[in-house]
Scaffold this active site. Sequence first.
Site, PDB file in Angstrom:
ATOM      1  N   LYS A   5       0.844  -1.190   0.000  1.00 53.03           N
ATOM      2  CA  LYS A   5       0.000   0.000   0.000  1.00 53.03           C
ATOM      3  C   LYS A   5       0.880   1.242   0.000  1.00 53.03           C
ATOM      4  O   LYS A   5       1.739   1.413   0.855  1.00 53.03           O
ATOM      5  CB  LYS A   5      -0.926   0.018   1.219  1.00 53.03           C
ATOM      6  CG  LYS A   5      -1.854   1.240   1.227  1.00 53.03           C
ATOM      7  CD  LYS A   5      -2.994   1.059   2.201  1.00 53.03           C
ATOM      8  CE  LYS A   5      -3.969   2.213   2.097  1.00 53.03           C
ATOM      9  NZ  LYS A   5      -5.181   2.011   2.924  1.00 53.03           N
ATOM     10  N   ASP A  99      -8.463   5.450  11.456  1.00 53.94           N
ATOM     11  CA  ASP A  99      -8.932   5.525  10.066  1.00 53.94           C
ATOM     12  C   ASP A  99      -9.756   4.282   9.736  1.00 53.94           C
ATOM     13  O   ASP A  99      -9.643   3.727   8.645  1.00 53.94           O
ATOM     14  CB  ASP A  99      -7.764   5.678   9.104  1.00 53.94           C
ATOM     15  CG  ASP A  99      -8.212   6.145   7.716  1.00 53.94           C
ATOM     16  OD1 ASP A  99      -9.264   6.826   7.634  1.00 53.94           O
ATOM     17  OD2 ASP A  99      -7.526   5.840   6.725  1.00 53.94           O
TER      18      ASP A  99
END
Length: 254
Positions: A5, A99
């Site tokens: 990522k 998050d």
Amino acid sequence: DVAIKIMRGTKGVDTAALAQWLQEARSVSRLKAANIVPVFEADVQDQQPYLVFEYVAGQTLADLIRKQGALPLADAVRIMIDVLNALVVAHAEGVVHRDLKPSNILVDAGGKALVMDFGIAQRMSSTPDVQAAVPGCGTPGYMSPEAAIGANPSPTMDVFSAGIVLVEMLAGKPLITERDPYRAIYQVVHEQLMLPADLPREVDDRLRAIAMRALAREPAQRHVSANVFRDELVNWAAQTSGAPRAEGDTGQAG
């Protein structure tokens, strides 16, 4: 096999800030739990931070909701119990995700949910100055009111976000539909979020109450911990026909 990522929105971030992010990311990568996607490495290449995760065969919860719409109650609650199991472990280690959202939750081929992206989470001891230096601080539409105004990380921030995710699974659509990020932040800071009027009739009053408590604008009015939120859902499931039983319950009469 691994998943890599790339962290976006880091252009122009100075070397000291990236070093701080790297320290935090490697620290939280030590989290080990059945419902957390393992992080193998966190590093920076040419000023670009990235994370290397274990590859999990499956799909994100965001993709599942997009394809299926509202999930069956038992599935939604089971997935949220898995998510809260991950948060219980993280919070015990002093880590707040900050998050949590459907795209950061993976559902494997067996239906088990795993939380990823703890690499941009921050330890509860972090100061606001440190927080500002770390790339990524939440997503409008899933952030708690206190996270939106830059308060110190706390477990109840994740409880709030988990509540939003639970409602999204039950409704089959985002709870906050405002596309403008600033307006979405304003909404969550100044308004008490309410459950959608068109929730399926199967969502009973008790489950609605559990969800609404997670969504309380004031942190002190929420479930006091991910443990409590999880246990409320486990108890609801155990008392609801067709829902998953609490761990250790054989389902046999005594």
